[in-house]
Write an enzyme that holds these catalytic residues in place. Structure first.
Site, short mmCIF file in Angstrom:
data_model
loop_
_atom_site.label_atom_id
_atom_site.label_comp_id
_atom_site.label_asym_id
_atom_site.label_seq_id
_atom_site.Cartn_x
_atom_site.Cartn_y
_atom_site.Cartn_z
N GLY A 198 30.04 48.74 29.59
CA GLY A 198 30.84 49.50 28.29
C GLY A 198 32.41 48.60 28.27
O GLY A 198 32.53 47.88 26.88
N LYS A 209 31.28 47.85 48.79
CA LYS A 209 30.39 46.91 48.37
C LYS A 209 30.52 47.08 46.61
O LYS A 209 30.78 45.83 46.00
CB LYS A 209 28.77 47.09 48.48
CG LYS A 209 28.06 46.20 47.97
CD LYS A 209 26.62 46.45 48.51
CE LYS A 209 26.58 46.28 49.97
NZ LYS A 209 24.75 45.88 50.31
N GLN A 245 33.21 45.18 41.59
CA GLN A 245 34.37 45.42 40.35
C GLN A 245 35.45 44.53 40.54
O GLN A 245 35.99 44.07 39.49
CB GLN A 245 35.03 46.68 40.28
CG GLN A 245 34.21 48.12 40.00
CD GLN A 245 34.82 49.16 39.48
OE1 GLN A 245 35.51 49.82 40.51
NE2 GLN A 245 34.82 49.36 38.37
N GLU A 295 40.05 47.86 36.28
CA GLU A 295 41.11 47.19 35.28
C GLU A 295 42.18 46.36 36.03
O GLU A 295 42.65 45.42 35.65
CB GLU A 295 41.63 48.21 34.32
CG GLU A 295 40.51 48.63 33.47
CD GLU A 295 41.24 50.07 32.57
OE1 GLU A 295 40.85 49.88 31.40
OE2 GLU A 295 41.99 50.78 32.75
N GLY A 325 37.74 57.03 35.87
CA GLY A 325 36.47 57.78 36.55
C GLY A 325 36.36 57.92 37.92
O GLY A 325 35.87 59.12 38.20
N LEU A 368 36.21 53.68 47.88
CA LEU A 368 35.14 54.59 47.97
C LEU A 368 33.80 54.04 48.73
O LEU A 368 32.68 54.65 49.19
CB LEU A 368 34.65 55.45 46.66
CG LEU A 368 35.85 56.16 46.34
CD1 LEU A 368 35.56 57.00 44.99
CD2 LEU A 368 36.11 57.49 47.42
N ASN A 369 33.65 52.62 48.32
CA ASN A 369 32.50 52.00 48.60
C ASN A 369 32.97 50.53 48.68
O ASN A 369 33.17 49.95 47.57
CB ASN A 369 31.35 52.14 47.65
CG ASN A 369 30.07 51.23 48.31
OD1 ASN A 369 30.06 50.16 48.26
ND2 ASN A 369 28.72 51.93 48.01
N THR A 383 29.56 50.90 37.38
CA THR A 383 31.05 50.91 38.27
C THR A 383 30.47 51.55 39.81
O THR A 383 31.48 51.58 40.53
CB THR A 383 31.89 51.96 37.61
OG1 THR A 383 31.07 52.96 36.93
CG2 THR A 383 32.86 51.27 36.55
#
Lengths: 176, 736
Positions: B246, B625, B630, B697, B516, B622-623, B475
């Site tokens: 996106g 990997k 990202q 970002e 998000g 949170l993760n 994401t």
């Protein structure tokens, strides 16, 4: 017309204007191959025709009577992943996943080209065994764009599937 | 109902106290197998009930003018054609961001504007029909040059995030500065270029509309469709479980969405349409070109006394969004005198809108180039110069930082990257015909929290389900959502089913603005609080004394499987997170440091990026990997902004001449070197209950400047007009 796709013979009555990609996606329900540009510029539609990788958007379906076509659905299934597919999951060789089937089909064809000793722009020599360095992999995979830019992870996945030693610049963090 | 407004820090959620040990772990994506086997259905690929027809957008071959006639006779006569729709007043001229786009095809206001749709039994017939439509336009001279329009530029729109701001005596500080810099930088138009083109399927059932599409923020898409078609919200359903990228471009609805809805209504059949790659360049909002002036003043010790960032931008005729170019300049460096302005020139072009990190993505290219230039002027290492200008509080608002490890990012990165091997003087390191250099840049991205809602159910079989209309645009939302719920409820992720991307579920934040993960993780964590409380009640225990692990509740001497505690009806939790006063109390941002080593060919000016390192302070991870993915994705966008991306506008006709992926260059495999990423993890509990800060970002911010600063260090050529293609470098290379 008859097409052999993933080992199964399919019959389809198609418009001469139909690309191989649209045959797969719109006529046969094989939507694993993706349309990213429809102009052979992104590689998302890559499939194997008689073992060679090809942009399926740039070739008309009517040119492939009796050809052996392999799509991502024929590479492996959720219950039986091919080594490349498993390596892409493990190394996170994608984010959105839209270029992924094309990357995997392309890598499948690319590894076969390497096995046959085909040189690339960055090869040291035009004959003999190819030393499959990261530079070789990146060069040979540059027809497959990934806007999420998972490129280093894709290279890592291909290395693993090709039986090469892992690279050591992956997940790093204080707690990783 | 666990609702929480961030008026103060949350006392603590089970998701961050859990012992399941899944939160943060580098787990494989739970949607990964579907993606690698081609079994994840994207927008255009959904098999919906009904006899589906194919649509193809009809577009105008001019950028400005009055439409005299649209001749559809030849198109209608083609075999397989069902209808050519050019007379519906609801036809939208382009993609919509946060409100319906302007409608009507009597006038053309940007190149390739959508004016109708051809519908046929096959894709090939629809495409041929669309191209057989003859559009007669009285072409008018248009405005296609931002710099030429600078005298007619407008101040920021009233609802813009950034208004003009001057603090202290800026002009005086510039005049009195011992060392000053006054430079202009430019960035070109950029496009999102998500791999999946915008595509929608629309179907009407008894006055109710269902749209299967590829969109980032579904509640926003639903609002826009409800407005555009005058429908109550409960008559509109939008479904987007898989989105092929996106980057901001699918924030509202696509240009094809409206066409599919119109055609499906008229035909009484479902209709599907995908935009072509070429059409996207002119019908989805772009990132504006920017023309930035950076002014800095410093004392002899290298402490900034003035910082000014003025930007000239463009926008389409309908106005709206303004790229907040100076966002990163507001809070990154101290300087008592400050000035930030934006001016917007109206052009006859597709709208300008949000592309990954609106503001910082381009503003930080200029700010961090200027900081590099200024460091040299004051005679300091670029890292030392930044350290000397580290503010104690937000230098523009005076607010305390919620968290900030900027200096630590720089210092940790410098050590890890081997910054001490950098030559201070450009052009000193050479390997054969390659000149080698290193560059650094700061990274900054404001941290946002928006309202998000999620439902979690603990099922009678002891597994959990999560439902929200939040999206996963690559994401990792599916996976991190399962990790948050799994940690809170004591379940392995395999036992958490995550359903996303359907407005039938509670409205999540959607994907955009890097908000998000914060909104979704927080709303899921809050929903789990309800379930934990209920489990504790059933265990006759205090929640604080109860442990949840591997599908069992443990309290006192009892270890009871969830399947025994739940009974026949699921235990349901509904969580809502909302932004509150913490947004005003604290200056919230994510930080980082970007490092690059490049080789510049001394003969040709060709640039090869040899390696990069990004060190990021993005709160709780949170993760590891998916976060790493990202991060490298953003850094590679930085390479693209530094070296490749440039939508070239033909100033005679108003079209982008390179409107495809063959000519609009984004980084490919061979452009990307080994990338190293380090997270300095520190939960920011002022930001949200889980302590997440935005990451997607942040990782693009400053990355391009690190590359171009390295180019300067390699060869001594400073190019201020992005991208740094070799033609711009070769002119000033030292003699071979």
């Amino acid at each position: 017309m008859q097409f052999t796709i993933n080992g199964t013979v399919h019959e389809a009555d198609i418009d001469v204007r139909t690309s191989l990609l649209d045959l797969l996606r719109e006529h046969l329900g094989l939507t694993g191959s993706k349309k990213g540009c429809d102009h052979g510029q992104c590689g998302a539609c890559t499939v194997l025709v008689n073992g060679r990788r090809i942009n399926s958007c740039l070739t008309l379906a009517v040119m492939h009577q009796d050809d052996e076509i392999t799509t991502i659905e024929g590479i492996g299934t959720p219950d039986e992943l091919a080594p490349l597919q498993a390596a892409f999951v493990k190394h996170d060789g994608f984010q959105c996943g839209y270029c992924t089937p094309g990357q995997i089909c392309s890598a499948t064809g690319m590894l076969d080209e390497v096995k046959k000793g085909w040189p690339s722009h960055v090869s040291e020599a035009l004959d003999g065994q190819v030393d499959l360095t990261d530079t070789e992999i990146s060069e040979r995979m540059s027809g497959n764009l990934c806007r999420c830019s998972a490129y280093p992870n894709i290279v890592a996945a291909i290395r693993e599937a090709a039986g090469l030693a892992p690279v050591e610049h992956e997940v790093v963090g204080e707690d990783a | 109902m666990a609702d929480y407004r961030m008026d103060a820090d949350h006392p603590g959620v089970a998701a961050t106290r859990g012992v399941q040990n899944v939160l943060g772990k580098p787990l494989d994506r739970i949607d990964g197998v579907a993606k690698v086997t081609g079994t994840a259905p994207y927008g255009y690929e959904r098999r919906v009930e009904g006899d589906i027809a194919y649509g193809f957008a009809i577009t105008a071959p001019a950028a400005k003018g009055a439409v005299r006639n649209i001749d559809t006779d030849a198109a209608r006569a083609l075999p397989g054609v069902i209808d050519i729709i050019v007379d519906d007043p609801r036809i939208a001229r382009q993609a919509a961001a946060f409100a319906p786009a302007a409608t009507g095809n009597d006038r053309i206001d940007h190149w390739d504007q959508v004016i109708g749709v051809a519908v046929a039994e096959t894709f090939e017939a629809a495409r041929a029909a669309a191209r057989a439509v003859v559009v007669d336009i009285a072409v008018e001279e248009g405005r296609y040059d931002t710099l030429a329009g600078r005298n007619d530029a407008s101040p920021p729109p009233k609802d813009s995030r950034l208004q003009d701001r001057t603090i202290g005596d800026f002009d005086g500080a510039m005049a009195d500065g011992e060392i000053t810099l006054d430079q202009s930088y430019s960035t070109p138009n950029h496009v999102h270029a998500a791999m999946e083109p915008h595509a929608s399927i629309a179907r009407w059932d008894d006055g109710a509309l269902t749209v299967w599409s590829s969109l980032q923020i579904l509640s926003n898409a639903r609002n826009i469709l409800a407005q555009a078609f005058d429908l109550p919200h409960d008559k509109v359903r939008v479904i987007s479980p898989y989105i092929g990228g996106g980057f901001g471009g699918k924030g509202g609805i696509g240009p094809e969405t409206v066409l599919a809805v119109i055609a499906a209504q008229k035909l009484g059949r479902p209709v599907k349409i995908a935009m072509t790659r070429q059409q996207l360049f002119h019908n989805v909002y772009r990132r504006t070109d920017t023309h930035q002036r950076l002014r800095l003043a410093a004392d002899a010790e290298g402490r900034l006394t003035a910082l000014g960032h003025d930007s000239l931008l463009s926008q389409g005729p309908d106005g709206g969004f303004m790229e907040p170019v100076a966002l990163g300049s507001l809070g990154l460096y101290g300087a008592p005198a400050r000035r930030f302005t934006h001016r917007v020139v109206t052009l006859d072009m597709v709208m300008a809108g949000a592309v990954r990190a609106p503001g910082e993505a381009v503003g930080m290219l200029a700010l961090e180039s200027a900081m590099d230039e200024m460091a040299e002027k004051v005679g300091l290492d670029p890292i030392e110069f930044r350290k000397r200008n580290e503010p104690e509080v937000d230098p523009t608002t005076g607010k305390p930082f919620s968290s900030r490890r900027f200096i630590e990012c720089l210092e940790t990165g410098a050590e890890r990257f081997g910054w001490d091997r950098r030559e201070a003087t450009p052009g000193m390191r050479r390997e054969g015909e390659w000149l080698i250099g290193m560059g650094v840049a700061g990274a900054f991205r404001i941290n946002l929290l928006v309202t998000g809602k999620a439902r979690v159910q603990l099922m009678p079989d002891g597994t959990a389900t999560v439902e929200t209309d939040m999206t996963d645009i690559g994401t990792g939302t599916y996976t991190v959502t399962a990790q948050v719920a799994g940690e809170a409820l004591g379940l392995p992720v395999e036992q958490v089913k995550v359903a996303l991307g359907d407005t039938a579920f509670p409205p999540g934040s959607g994907s955009g603005g890097s908000f998000g993960a914060a909104a979704t993780a927080s709303s899921v964590a809050l929903a789990c609080e309800d379930i934990v409380a209920e489990l504790a009640k059933r265990m006759d225990a205090d929640p604080a004394d109860m442990t949840l692990k591997d599908g069992h509740a443990i309290a006192g001497n009892r270890r009871v499987p969830f399947s025994e505690l739940v009974g026949s009806a699921p235990i349901e939790g509904l969580g809502t997170i909302e932004q509150g006063r913490n947004a005003e109390t604290y200056s919230q941002a994510a930080y980082g440091a970007q490092f690059a080593e490049v080789a510049v060919n001394a003969v040709t000016g060709e640039v090869r990026v040899r390696r990069m390192l990004g060190v990021f302070d993005a709160g709780r991870i949170l993760n590891y990997k998916t976060a790493h993915s990202q991060a490298i994705g953003g850094m590679i966008w930085g390479i693209g902004y530094a070296l490749h991306e440039d939508a070239v506008l033909d100033k005679r006709t108003g079209q982008f001449v390179n409107h495809d992926l063959g000519e609009y260059h984004i980084p490919a495999h061979a452009d990307v070197p080994p990338l190293d990423v380090l997270f300095l993890e520190e939960p920011d509990l002022h930001a949200n209950p889980v302590g997440v800060k935005g990451l997607g970002e942040l990782s693009i911010s400053g990355a391009g400047a690190a590359v171009t600063n390295a180019i300067y260090n390699a060869c001594g050529v400073r190019v201020r007009d992005f991208p740094l293609t070799l033609d711009k470098i070769i002119a000033d290379l030292p003699p071979v």
